[in-house]
Design a protein around this motif. Structure first.
Motif: not given
Length: 292
Positions: A36-44, A46-58, A259-264
């Motif tokens: 919800v909204g335009e928080d810049p850190a959230s945008g980064v 979420v983009r990283n999460k989407d990329k990692a999730a798609t690459a892993a087959g989610f 930090g990198p462990m959070t999305i994983a």
């Protein structure tokens, strides 16, 4: 000199393991992020999460709602996702706009789909020593302790920080692993001496380089959860890294450690939620059973 715990490498390996497990399934685990909204850190993030999730087959997607979204509208979105059988994991991206109560949004998520591990029911299960979905950052820290070769049974662990997101669940995971655990914080009397007692020191207080090198016991394992931006733009942790490096047996850098462990671990939670919802065996319990 301490062993540097490379969170990027450990996270990459974990994502690869998840991809292998998903490739063997007859479905794709579904993950939805509500932003919800335009928080810049959230945008980064979420983009990283989407990329990692798609690459892993989610089957991953983000529902991006405008800043003007009301609390009632967000709760309605969550209710729809709770009812959607294709959705295994729901993440409400924080921070939310000031007019929406984060605790209301978190409590609205189905606990079985709460892949952030923040729902009061999942927090209660963790505190009771029961299996459940665990907050991603503490779960990532446990992976890094395993990477360090830490012998947890009987070890003295000190967690500096008492937040619901990191400090408290971190302490519960360490307790479940048979550590003797102390929760300290910025108002603890003689905090340096408490830290010096630790075989395992977890820094999650949110103050740049607050924990000095001489607070670290020789041979301790240091997990630095903090990430703080200094006025000059540098990112540093809660531990004075250069000072602690010669004293610790193993230490996480900032950035590139926890930090990198959070999305994983978010993806790991999502796979486990998907399997549990379908009555299938979960590979690794999120929290061990309690014991005396």
């Amino acid at each position: 000199m301490a062993k540097i715990l490379d969170g990027k490498a450990v996270a990459e390996r974990l994502r690869g393991q998840l991809a292998t497990r998903i490739a063997a399934l007859d479905f794709r685990p579904g993950l939805v992020v509500l932003r919800v909204g335009e928080d810049p850190a959230s945008g980064v993030y979420v983009r990283n999460k989407d990329k990692a999730a798609t690459a892993a087959g989610f089957a991953s997607r983000t529902r991006h709602l405008p800043e003007s979204t009301t609390e009632a509208e967000l709760l309605a979105e969550i209710a729809a996702l709770n009812a959607d059988p294709a959705v295994d994991g729901i993440l409400v991206q924080l921070p939310l706009p000031a007019h929406i109560r984060a605790e209301a949004a978190i409590a609205a998520v189905d606990p079985a789909k709460d892949v952030d591990g923040f729902h009061p029911i999942n927090a209660g299960r963790l505190a009771s020593g029961l299996p459940g979905l665990v907050p991603c950052t503490p779960r990532g820290a446990m992976h890094l302790l395993a990477e360090a070769g830490a012998s947890l049974r009987g070890a003295r662990a000190v967690v500096v920080g008492r937040s619901q997101i990191v400090g408290r669940p971190m302490a519960q995971l360490l307790l479940a692993a048979d550590c003797t655990v102390t929760i300290a914080h910025s108002r603890t009397r003689d905090l340096p001496e408490e830290c010096r007692r630790a075989d395992i020191l977890i820094a999650a207080v949110g103050r740049p380089e607050m924990i000095r090198g001489d607070w670290v016991r020789e041979g301790a394992i240091v997990i630095d959860v903090g990430i703080n931006r200094l006025p000059d733009g540098r990112l540093v942790g809660d531990v004075a890294y250069a000072e602690a490096l010669p004293r610790a047996a193993a230490i996480t850098p900032v950035p590139g450690g926890v930090g990198p462990m959070t999305i994983a671990c978010l993806l790991e939670n999502t796979l486990e939620a998907a399997l549990a919802r379908r009555g299938r065996r979960v590979g690794v319990a999120a929290a061990p059973q309690g014991r005396p």
